[in-house]
Design a protein around this motif. Structure first.
Motif, PDB file in Angstrom:
ATOM      1  N   ARG A 133     -11.689  12.243  -1.841  1.00 23.40           N
ATOM      2  CA  ARG A 133     -11.001  12.163  -0.448  1.00 23.40           C
ATOM      3  C   ARG A 133      -9.855  11.249  -0.703  1.00 23.40           C
ATOM      4  N   GLU A 134      -8.936  11.209   0.030  1.00 21.14           N
ATOM      5  CA  GLU A 134      -8.191  10.128   0.986  1.00 21.14           C
ATOM      6  C   GLU A 134      -8.644   9.589   1.703  1.00 21.14           C
ATOM      7  N   PHE A 135      -9.017   7.978   2.354  1.00 21.56           N
ATOM      8  CA  PHE A 135      -9.235   7.066   3.102  1.00 21.56           C
ATOM      9  C   PHE A 135      -8.254   7.572   3.904  1.00 21.56           C
ATOM     10  N   LYS A 183      -5.492   6.586  12.061  1.00 17.87           N
ATOM     11  CA  LYS A 183      -4.911   7.680  12.325  1.00 17.87           C
ATOM     12  C   LYS A 183      -5.539   8.903  11.876  1.00 17.87           C
ATOM     13  N   ARG A 184      -6.864   8.569  12.476  1.00 20.87           N
ATOM     14  CA  ARG A 184      -8.423   9.335  12.746  1.00 20.87           C
ATOM     15  C   ARG A 184      -8.255  10.372  14.536  1.00 20.87           C
TER      16      ARG A 184
END
Ligand code: SDX
Length: 393
Positions: free
Chosen positions: A385-387, A392-393
């Protein structure tokens, strides 16, 4: 040859190692230590003789056994500073926690003899553990009842010395009952080894990092304390006592087990390997009948245990799941009759299992190719998965 046996129930059953010590055929209910059937050893041997057999892969000559017993006898004392150790625990500390702490602490007194690669240091470490664990076990019990910590009496044999330290008092003469000492000696034989069970695998795994024997055995003590493993003998007594308190209705209890009520299991039944009657359980059942029949007041829990076994062995729920009594089902009744509190039952299991832990650890140390080392896994987690930064969450 890779050690993989079958892909079963969604996970892989693997042989964690090869070993020459104990053989179990779970379907046939066979158990042998170094090739000798368990019933022969239980009836005809002694715990120290079986300990020597497990550790040295040979039944000792009389001279070898006498030397082994003498070597153990001269190491039964704990260092005086270590006696203070027990004063630091709360009185209601679980004796298994005291045992594992004290075993780890032993290594601090013998820092010049911990090297797993030095055969002499390995030998003396095993002797010191065999000699001192009964003393530590007795102290854990004495601490819990506020009694003074006795010194070993080396005029007694191994099990008698343990019983006198546990139940004797400096104020009165205490004569060990030789019959009970013989039964306990036999129970220690039955617990002495059992191939790669949870606690033995733990001893081997910890030892595979190069950790010393005391640290490895302390880890094994912790693994043994779990209620699904060595803690089961105490859990069986608590289960039988609960049935008694609830009016003794065994059928009602069995219905709760079959309904899979949370936390309701038939403790002392079932086994990861035995899908038949545990050969040790048959021997313990006979000993329980013998010991309890001599008691002035019969123990009502024995009748409840017999009734439970009778119902379960006739009930398809248990038979279809190949659930039979294991070594823990009857042992607690004998320990209770001997005067041990329930909390001490798993400590007794550890005293019996010690030579097996020592033998298995030595086998692992002597055979580098045969280490459990570093088990692998089947990864079932997320793909890559991309961090995402937190803002941005
Ligand atoms: C020891 O490994 C060793 O060698 C250990 C030991 C040794 O000497 O070192 O022999 C000592 O640890 C003996 C075991 C002591 N533990 C207990 O008595 C605790 C109660 N037993 C269980 O927790 C259980 O039987 C195990 C953990 C011992 C073994 O479990 P299994 O054989 O791997 O089977 P499982 O847990 O996958 O259960 C299979 C089925 C399940 O039902 P379903 O999901 O199929 O419907 O049997 C049921 C379980 O619910 N089941 C039980 C049960 N044990 C298994 N149901 C009720 N009571 C039980 N005791």
């Amino acid at each position: 040859e890779t050690g993989y046996v079958t892909l079963d129930q969604g996970f892989v059953n693997t042989a964690s190692c090869s070993s020459t010590i104990t053989y179990i055929d779970g379907d046939a209910g066979i158990l042998r230590y170094r090739g000798y059937p368990i019933d022969q050893l239980a009836e005809r041997s002694t715990f120290l003789e079986v300990s020597y057999l497990l550790i040295h892969d040979a039944l000792p000559t009389p001279a070898e056994l006498a030397e082994f017993a003498d070597k153990i006898r001269v190491h039964t004392l704990l260092q005086e500073e270590m006696r203070q150790f027990f004063g630091g625990f709360p009185r209601d500390a679980h004796p298994m926690a005291v045992l594992s702490s004290a075993v780890t602490a032993l290594s601090t007194f013998y820092q010049d003899a911990l090297d797993p690669n030095d055969p002499e240091q390995v030998e003396i470490s095993g002797i010191r553990l065999m000699a001192k664990l009964p003393t530590i076990a007795a102290y854990a019990y004495k601490k819990s009842i506020g009694h003074p910590l006795p010194y070993p009496d080396n005029s007694l044999d191994y099990v008698q010395n343990f019983l006198r330290m546990t139940f004797g008092l400096p104020t009165v003469q205490y004569d060990v009952d030789p019959t009970l000492a013989k039964v306990l000696d036999m129970l220690f034989i039955l617990h002495a080894d059992h191939e790669q069970n949870c606690s033995t695998s733990t001893v081997r795994l910890v030892g595979s990092s190069g950790a010393n024997l005391y640290s490895s055995v302390a880890a094994g003590v912790n693994a043994l304390s779990g209620p699904l493993h060595g803690g089961a003998n105490s859990a069986v007594l608590e289960m039988l006592e609960q049935i008694r308190v609830d009016g003794g209705d065994v059928d009602a209890f069995v219905r709760r087990v079959k309904a899979k009520e949370k936390g309701v299991k038939l403790m002392g039944f079932g086994h990861r390997v035995y899908k038949n009657y545990d050969p040790r359980a048959a021997i313990v059942k006979k000993a329980a009948q013998d010991v309890l029949s001599t008691m002035a007041k019969p123990d009502p829990l024995l009748e409840i245990a017999f009734k439970l076994e009778e119902i379960a062995l006739a009930d398809d729920y248990f038979v279809s799941r190949k659930l039979y009594p294991n070594v823990d089902f009857y042992t607690g009744l004998i320990y209770k009759a001997m005067g041990f509190p329930t909390k001490m039952f798993t400590v007794l299991f550890a005293l019996g299992r010690l030579p097996g832990w020592i033998a298995q650890w030595r086998e692992m140390v002597n055979d580098p190719a045969n280490k459990i080392g570093r088990p692998r896994q089947l990864y079932t987690g997320s793909p890559e998965r991309e961090f995402v930064p937190i803002d941005k969450r």
